[in-house]
Write an enzyme that holds these catalytic residues in place. Structure first.
Site, PDB file in Angstrom:
ATOM      1  N   ARG A 143      19.526 -11.828 -10.324  1.00 43.57           N
ATOM      2  CA  ARG A 143      20.671 -12.555  -9.771  1.00 43.57           C
ATOM      3  C   ARG A 143      20.220 -13.648  -8.807  1.00 43.57           C
ATOM      4  O   ARG A 143      20.847 -14.717  -8.728  1.00 43.57           O
ATOM      5  CB  ARG A 143      21.603 -11.581  -9.063  1.00 43.57           C
ATOM      6  CG  ARG A 143      22.269 -10.569  -9.983  1.00 43.57           C
ATOM      7  CD  ARG A 143      23.260  -9.718  -9.217  1.00 43.57           C
ATOM      8  NE  ARG A 143      23.890  -8.723 -10.083  1.00 43.57           N
ATOM      9  CZ  ARG A 143      24.841  -7.887  -9.682  1.00 43.57           C
ATOM     10  NH1 ARG A 143      25.283  -7.926  -8.421  1.00 43.57           N
ATOM     11  NH2 ARG A 143      25.354  -7.006 -10.525  1.00 43.57           N
ATOM     12  N   GLU A 170      30.159 -16.819   5.010  1.00 46.48           N
ATOM     13  CA  GLU A 170      28.895 -16.891   5.741  1.00 46.48           C
ATOM     14  C   GLU A 170      28.751 -18.282   6.352  1.00 46.48           C
ATOM     15  O   GLU A 170      28.979 -19.281   5.669  1.00 46.48           O
ATOM     16  CB  GLU A 170      27.734 -16.596   4.786  1.00 46.48           C
ATOM     17  CG  GLU A 170      26.442 -16.212   5.459  1.00 46.48           C
ATOM     18  CD  GLU A 170      25.392 -15.772   4.452  1.00 46.48           C
ATOM     19  OE1 GLU A 170      24.477 -15.027   4.827  1.00 46.48           O
ATOM     20  OE2 GLU A 170      25.495 -16.184   3.283  1.00 46.48           O
TER      21      GLU A 170
END
EC number: 2.7.1.21
Length: 607
Positions: A445, A317
């Site tokens: 998470r 990314e």
């Protein structure tokens, strides 16, 4: 001109010169000149009718000039300075003795030349002193040491009268640079660079208004600046933009920093000059991992890269471009989301700017990847030995999914939403892997990752992101059953999805299912967006281009709740769906060139 002092003696009415020459011709006459000098008067006088005896020296022909400008002595063959004509030699020719003005040369001497030696004295060459006695073995050689030991630095009215205007201009120049005789660059260990003692005497002589001691004294002061700055080159920072920048001051630390900066600035990525390389053609399948923040996309990519090695190209990314190039778009976006300033034009403008920045790396990389595609080889079904090109997100998320979520949250206006939607592009063969995860586990998470800019995200934000992905997925399903033109007609209000199902000669999907898909898809939002201007051709073309491009994609759905901390099992599910779906195909790429391009993008993301 007869009667000029210093001219060679002619017939018995001229000048008689008693200067000894070192040439071989005159060495044999040494005794002869000595015998004549025993009977000659101590002072040479002109003889004959042209002597001018008894005449007054009113016109000043015999007056020795007293304002000779000091001359810089040239450098000898040995590298040492040859002492120049000093002020003592000048003042000795201007004494009250009537004969003293005839014993030396009144005309200007060449550089480095010595005045004529008096009788009974053999001229000798000056003995240069080693530099180690002047500056020491461990100090920087002083370029002005040869001048400080001459009598020109003793001051006096004659030594400063002609050079005062030059010295004053030099003072003004130093004052403009913030430098003076008491500069902060002077240290205690430079006590040998003090002002000459004659300056105080000159100041008392002029009634407390002492003139500066000459241009060369300021050159010596300038030498102090040079010596100090050469040891401390960091002080050049305050002289930036001034004439002092022309000095070439070497400093070891600054040199290393300059080399490192020059090396960093000249490193051009390979993507700019990827011309001379041997192409290696390989079949590869392109997968784009998508999902809400924190589902585990990066973890999966790192696992696959470690397992497959050179058989896989991982495109990370572009986080560095989003956060470190110009402004931090991630921080600005989350700031607008957490403040929840809905329905404001300024908020929509800021969100639009962030989303346009998010789309830039994806569009650039897609264009570069398209140039490395070998179209002549075509496409084929995915084979077990094919390579994999794994991307962290697709342009779909930056130009469609998140803008749709922001539009529903009233953080993006209709006009700005159309601007972002028009940037969406995709290529045949792009496969979207939608990684779904329940909100509770996703939130856990996300908190475990602990990114600062994600601290304000809550479960509602994650749910809205999942809904946006679901809307895009439903729209993609419609493109698999209906023509793009029919879908745009439904968005424009010219027909309904049920009518389109009934008019189909070979209906593949029931009208109830099609109606449900349409209501949950992005097309229901597009119908609301373009309804006020549905007759505008530009809006209809944007919707049509989006529908056609969306049909190029293929989707793979993976529920990560079934693979808790089981990365190999999750990849097995993705791999099997890719093998079973005939629409997911591998394409041939220049693998060597693509690897170099991606490595540069990845290196820029790490820097």
């Amino acid at each position: 001109m007869a009667g000029f002092p210093g001219k060679e003696a002619g017939p018995p009415g001229g000048w008689r010169k008693c200067q000894e020459d070192e040439s071989p011709e005159n060495e044999r006459h040494e005794n002869f000149y000595a015998e004549i000098d025993d009977f000659a008067p101590s002072v040479l006088t002109p003889t004959g009718s042209d002597s001018g005896a008894g005449e007054e020296d009113d016109d000043g022909l015999y007056q020795v000039p007293t304002h000779w400008p000091p001359l810089m002595a040239p450098t000898g063959l040995s590298g040492e300075r040859v002492p120049c004509r000093t002020q003592a030699a000048v003042t000795s020719n201007t004494g009250n003795s009537p004969g003293s003005r005839h014993t030396s040369c009144p005309f200007t001497l060449p550089r480095g030349a010595q005045p004529p030696a008096p009788a009974h004295q053999k001229p000798t060459a000056p003995t240069p002193k080693p530099r180690s006695r002047e500056c020491g073995p461990s100090k920087t050689p002083d370029p002005f040491s040869w001048f400080r030991k001459t009598s020109c630095t003793e001051g006096g009215a004659d030594s400063t009268s002609r050079s005062f205007m030059y010295q004053k201009g030099f003072e003004e120049g130093l004052a403009g640079l913030g430098l003076d005789d008491k500069s902060d660059c002077e240290s205690e260990d430079e006590s040998n660079f003090r002002r000459p003692s004659s300056h105080s005497a000159l100041k008392q002589k002029n009634g407390g208004k002492g003139k500066p001691s000459g241009l060369f004294e300021h050159l010596a002061a300038h030498g102090r600046e040079f010596s100090k700055l050469s040891k401390h080159a960091a002080q050049l920072k305050r002289l930036s933009g001034s004439v002092m920048n022309v000095l070439n001051l070497d400093d070891a630390q600054d040199t290393r920093q300059a080399k490192a900066q020059r090396k960093e600035s000249t490193r051009v990525p390979i993507v700019i000059h990827l011309t001379n390389h041997v192409p290696v053609i390989k079949p590869a399948c392109s997968l784009f991992l998508e999902g809400a923040p924190g589902v585990g996309k990066t973890t999966m990519l790192n696992h696959l890269k470690a397992v497959f090695g050179d058989l896989t190209i991982v495109v990370p990314e572009p986080m560095r471009y989003w956060t470190h190039v110009y402004e931090n778009a991630i921080k600005a976006m989350h700031k607008n989301v957490t403040r929840a300033r809905h329905g404001r034009e300024d908020t929509s403008a800021e969100v639009l700017a962030c989303q346009m920045k998010f789309t830039t790396p994806f569009r650039v990389l897609a264009s570069r990847k398209r140039s490395l595609l070998v179209t002549e080889s075509g496409a084929r079904s995915v084979a077990p030995l094919d390579c994999w090109i794994l991307h962290d997100r697709h342009l779909l998320s930056a130009s469609v999914v998140f803008p749709l979520m922001l539009l529903r949250s009233q953080l993006l206006s209709y006009s700005d939403f159309i601007q972002v939607l028009a940037t969406f592009t995709a290529d045949p063969g792009d496969t979207i892997v939608w990684m779904k995860l329940n909100v509770e586990e996703n939130m856990r998470r996300l908190k475990k990752r602990g990114r600062k800019h994600e601290s304000g995200l809550d479960a509602g934000y994650l749910k809205s992101v999942n809904d946006a992905y679901h809307a895009v997925y439903c729209a993609w399903l419609l493109t698999q059953y209906f023509a793009p033109e029919d879908i745009v007609k439904v968005c424009a209000g010219l027909t309904t999805i049920t009518t389109v199902c009934h008019q189909s000669h070979t209906p593949i999907i029931r009208s109830g299912v099609a109606e449900k898909l349409y209501k949950n898809s992005i097309y229901s939002v597009l119908k609301e967006v373009i309804q006020p201007y549905r007759a505008d051709a530009v809006l209809l073309e944007v919707c049509l281009a989006f529908t056609r491009t969306l049909a190029y994609l293929q989707f793979v759905l993976v529920d990560l709740s079934e693979f808790q901390d089981d990365l190999p099992g999750c990849w097995t599910e993705i791999y099997m769906q890719a093998l079973k779906n005939p629409a997911i195909r591998s394409q041939f790429f220049d693998w060597a060139g693509l690897s170099k391009v991606i490595s540069d993008f990845e290196r820029g993301n790490r820097d």
